[in-house]
Design an enzyme around this catalytic site. Sequence first.
Site, PDB file in Angstrom:
ATOM      1  N   GLU A 288      14.470   1.165  -5.063  1.00  9.29           N
ATOM      2  CA  GLU A 288      15.806   0.597  -4.946  1.00  9.29           C
ATOM      3  C   GLU A 288      16.397   0.361  -6.328  1.00  9.29           C
ATOM      4  O   GLU A 288      15.691   0.384  -7.337  1.00  9.29           O
ATOM      5  CB  GLU A 288      15.732  -0.708  -4.168  1.00  9.29           C
ATOM      6  CG  GLU A 288      15.270  -0.481  -2.737  1.00  9.29           C
ATOM      7  CD  GLU A 288      15.319  -1.735  -1.904  1.00  9.29           C
ATOM      8  OE1 GLU A 288      16.255  -2.535  -2.078  1.00  9.29           O
ATOM      9  OE2 GLU A 288      14.419  -1.899  -1.071  1.00  9.29           O
TER      10      GLU A 288
ATOM     11  N   ASP B 209       6.856  -6.941  -1.841  1.00 10.40           N
ATOM     12  CA  ASP B 209       6.921  -6.182  -0.590  1.00 10.40           C
ATOM     13  C   ASP B 209       5.517  -6.000  -0.012  1.00 10.40           C
ATOM     14  O   ASP B 209       5.307  -6.149   1.193  1.00 10.40           O
ATOM     15  CB  ASP B 209       7.585  -4.818  -0.837  1.00 10.40           C
ATOM     16  CG  ASP B 209       7.596  -3.939   0.388  1.00 10.40           C
ATOM     17  OD1 ASP B 209       8.345  -4.251   1.338  1.00 10.40           O
ATOM     18  OD2 ASP B 209       6.852  -2.937   0.410  1.00 10.40           O
TER      19      ASP B 209
ATOM     20  N   LYS C  16       3.978  -7.282   3.651  1.00 13.91           N
ATOM     21  CA  LYS C  16       3.262  -6.397   4.576  1.00 13.91           C
ATOM     22  C   LYS C  16       1.845  -6.911   4.830  1.00 13.91           C
ATOM     23  O   LYS C  16       1.341  -6.813   5.954  1.00 13.91           O
ATOM     24  CB  LYS C  16       3.237  -4.972   4.026  1.00 13.91           C
ATOM     25  CG  LYS C  16       4.618  -4.328   4.039  1.00 13.91           C
ATOM     26  CD  LYS C  16       4.621  -2.997   3.333  1.00 13.91           C
ATOM     27  CE  LYS C  16       6.017  -2.397   3.295  1.00 13.91           C
ATOM     28  NZ  LYS C  16       6.075  -1.203   2.441  1.00 13.91           N
TER      29      LYS C  16
END
Length: 158
Positions: free
Chosen positions: A36, A47, A51
Amino acid sequence: MGIVNGTTNYILTRMTKENVEYGATLKEAQTLGYAEKDPTMDVEGIDSAHKLAILARIGFGVDVNCENIYCEGISKVELSDIWYAHELGYTLKLLAIAKKRESGLELRVHPTLLPHEHPLSSVNGVFNAICIKGSAVGDSMIYGRGRRRNAHGKRSSR
């Protein structure tokens, strides 16, 4: 334990296989739609920690606050780190690790040295993989491609 972020795995693979500096590899990942515009969530391991919390819920049946997961990203990894690891017989990967201990659950995300022979050492590019050890299944590995982001920064189905 596993590689659960294709962006960071792509960056580390390019640094390892092509000897490309972190900054240049990150810029390339952004151009290709793997990272990104603001890659902080990926490259700092956040991230992966999110997860890991989901995987802990599925695997161990516990709810985990992501803030309680030790988290270290790859933004400070240098080519010399990768070279020295390789010389010692290791591959550097960002791993999400969950271990059930008698004292409780251990959850962490950080760059990790894996022996070249370990199955996760050969997971390259934007691919993800999780190694699972279960009493009913023994050792198993799940492997697949991460998703690419489109020009608007949203994940595409490709």
